[in-house]
Scaffold this motif. Structure first.
Motif, PDB file in Angstrom:
ATOM      1  N   UNK A 165       0.867  -1.160  -0.177  1.00  0.00           N
ATOM      2  CA  UNK A 165      -0.114   0.059   0.059  1.00  0.00           C
ATOM      3  C   UNK A 165       0.962   1.280  -0.070  1.00  0.00           C
ATOM      4  N   UNK A 166       2.248   1.200   0.006  1.00  0.00           N
ATOM      5  CA  UNK A 166       3.053   2.399   0.097  1.00  0.00           C
ATOM      6  C   UNK A 166       3.564   2.960  -1.270  1.00  0.00           C
ATOM      7  N   UNK A 167       3.399   4.092  -1.314  1.00  0.00           N
ATOM      8  CA  UNK A 167       4.119   4.554  -2.684  1.00  0.00           C
ATOM      9  C   UNK A 167       5.519   4.741  -2.330  1.00  0.00           C
ATOM     10  N   UNK A 168       6.205   4.849  -1.259  1.00  0.00           N
ATOM     11  CA  UNK A 168       7.659   4.581  -0.946  1.00  0.00           C
ATOM     12  C   UNK A 168       8.136   3.301  -1.153  1.00  0.00           C
ATOM     13  N   UNK A 169       9.142   2.918  -2.164  1.00  0.00           N
ATOM     14  CA  UNK A 169       9.551   1.705  -2.284  1.00  0.00           C
ATOM     15  C   UNK A 169      10.132   1.152  -0.970  1.00  0.00           C
ATOM     16  N   UNK A 170      10.009  -0.054  -0.707  1.00  0.00           N
ATOM     17  CA  UNK A 170      10.701  -0.963   0.239  1.00  0.00           C
ATOM     18  C   UNK A 170      12.258  -0.738   0.182  1.00  0.00           C
ATOM     19  N   UNK A 171      12.969  -0.940   1.216  1.00  0.00           N
ATOM     20  CA  UNK A 171      14.368  -1.333   1.230  1.00  0.00           C
ATOM     21  C   UNK A 171      14.704  -2.575   2.325  1.00  0.00           C
ATOM     22  N   UNK A 172      15.393  -3.412   1.987  1.00  0.00           N
ATOM     23  CA  UNK A 172      15.964  -4.326   2.658  1.00  0.00           C
ATOM     24  C   UNK A 172      17.345  -4.206   2.977  1.00  0.00           C
ATOM     25  N   UNK A 173      18.077  -3.768   3.766  1.00  0.00           N
ATOM     26  CA  UNK A 173      19.233  -3.264   4.117  1.00  0.00           C
ATOM     27  C   UNK A 173      19.914  -4.479   4.950  1.00  0.00           C
ATOM     28  N   UNK A 174      20.996  -4.651   4.536  1.00  0.00           N
ATOM     29  CA  UNK A 174      21.831  -5.715   5.028  1.00  0.00           C
ATOM     30  C   UNK A 174      23.321  -5.169   5.416  1.00  0.00           C
ATOM     31  N   UNK A 175      23.662  -4.961   6.665  1.00  0.00           N
ATOM     32  CA  UNK A 175      24.880  -4.368   7.117  1.00  0.00           C
ATOM     33  C   UNK A 175      25.764  -5.282   7.802  1.00  0.00           C
TER      34      UNK A 175
END
Length: 377
Positions: free
Chosen positions: A110-120
């Motif tokens: 439902x979000x206009x902002x794209x998801x991010x999956x961050x791996x540090x």
């Protein structure tokens, strides 16, 4: 350490979105002692790193959601994870879809902002040493989705990414202390919004683990993004996995803002975290995980439902996560009550950076701490 942390907290001032920010009034602190030795110098260096980490966590949890989108959070991770011991990978919707993270994707629909999956990744020890994995809930704004929240105090839902902010804070401190330990940080970041594409109550999605989930309440979204990250953590063959999340209002009712809720399937890990919390002044309290609490999560239409009834809500949320964390020692920190102060002085606390850093340094051991001290000199 206590005095320095208290002074830093008392003098902290949020400035990022103010047109005329008030500068920090405390410029310098001088400590005196009868004997200045290596132990005192190390204590001060540790405290400086801890304060730096706490203030990173405060900064991102305090920022309005339009100044702390998943993409901006990813940029912050990249900025922190610089140097030879660090790596940072950022994945978007395409990569997350390829991984099969159906639960995470459902929240982001439902979000206009794209998801991010961050791996540090921080590599302070030989590669053969199994890492500790920290998983931070990164809901950069939580409307509740279709199960929308009441308007009152919804502005505070910008802090629903405090788990992610604490991971950023820990990595900031690791960069300064350089302990001999390997640490992985996983941040599933998205907004939870109610548009025409949003996931609906009753929808069934397939998680990365292959388990199907009936989403009875779209406002129980944190556990959905976390469950896929917990499955992803398996690939690191971790010595321990700790997820950190502003997960339930029920934990606020149970423990208030004094102690974070600690849930764990491993007694040794739970004890180590409890000791780290006590030593750092960032206390937690172990909560039960009896199997009887999982009864309410049964579903006719999927392998598991994402919510149970109102009773023991923080426990049933932890029982949901436990299903996805069976292949390694696992702990869950519910920081809904400790990461944020409401009321006139509302704002982020930076917790549980202190607890997590104390735990990691204890796992690195005295020899590693001494080596880190020598590298700083």
């Amino acid at each position: 350490q206590v005095a320095a942390c208290a002074l830093a907290d008392a003098s902290y001032s949020y400035t990022s979105t103010l047109s005329k920010p008030k500068p920090r009034t405390l410029k310098q602190v001088v400590f005196s002692a009868e004997t200045v030795n290596a132990e005192l110098r190390d204590a001060l260096a540790h405290t400086q790193a801890l304060v730096a980490g706490i203030e990173v966590a405060k900064e991102w949890a305090n920022r309005p959601a339009n100044h702390a989108t998943p993409s901006l959070l990813a940029n912050a991770a990249k900025a922190i994870a610089k140097g030879p011991a660090f790596k940072c990978e950022v994945m978007g919707p395409k990569e997350v879809t390829k991984l099969g993270m159906g639960a995470f994707l459902a929240v982001a629909r439902g979000a206009a902002e794209p998801l991010r999956f961050i791996v540090m990744r921080y590599s302070g020890a030989p590669a053969a040493q199994a890492p500790v994995v920290l998983v931070g809930k990164g809901i950069t704004f939580d409307t509740g989705g279709i199960s929308i929240k009441p308007a009152a105090e919804m502005d505070e839902m910008k802090y629903d990414m405090s788990g992610a902010a604490s991971v950023l804070g820990v990595f900031k401190a690791l960069g300064e202390l350089k302990p001999a330990i390997n640490v992985v940080g996983l941040i599933p970041a998205t907004e939870n919004m109610p548009d025409g594409q949003a996931v609906k109550p009753g929808d069934v999605v397939t998680s990365m683990s292959g388990q199907t989930i009936e989403i009875l309440n779209t406002d129980a979204e944190g556990r959905l993004v976390l469950c896929d990250a917990l499955t992803y953590a398996e690939r690191f063959k971790p010595r321990a996995v700790i997820d950190i999340a502003t997960l339930t209002g029920a934990c606020v009712i149970a423990l208030g803002g004094v102690r974070s809720g600690l849930f764990s399937s491993d007694d040794a890990l739970a004890q180590a975290l409890q000791l780290a919390g006590d030593a750092s002044g960032d206390a937690c309290w172990r909560m039960p995980l009896d199997e009887d609490y999982a009864e309410g999560l049964k579903s006719r239409y999927a392998d598991v439902a994402n919510v149970a009834g109102r009773q023991a809500g923080s426990v049933t949320a932890a029982k949901f996560l436990q299903r996805f964390a069976s292949r390694y020692p696992w702990a869950h920190l519910d920081i809904a009550g400790t990461a944020w102060r409401s009321g006139a002085a509302k704002g982020a606390t930076g917790r549980p950076v202190g607890l997590l850093l104390a735990y990691l340094l204890a796992q690195a051991g005295p020899a590693a701490a001494k080596a880190a001290s020598n590298r700083r000199r």
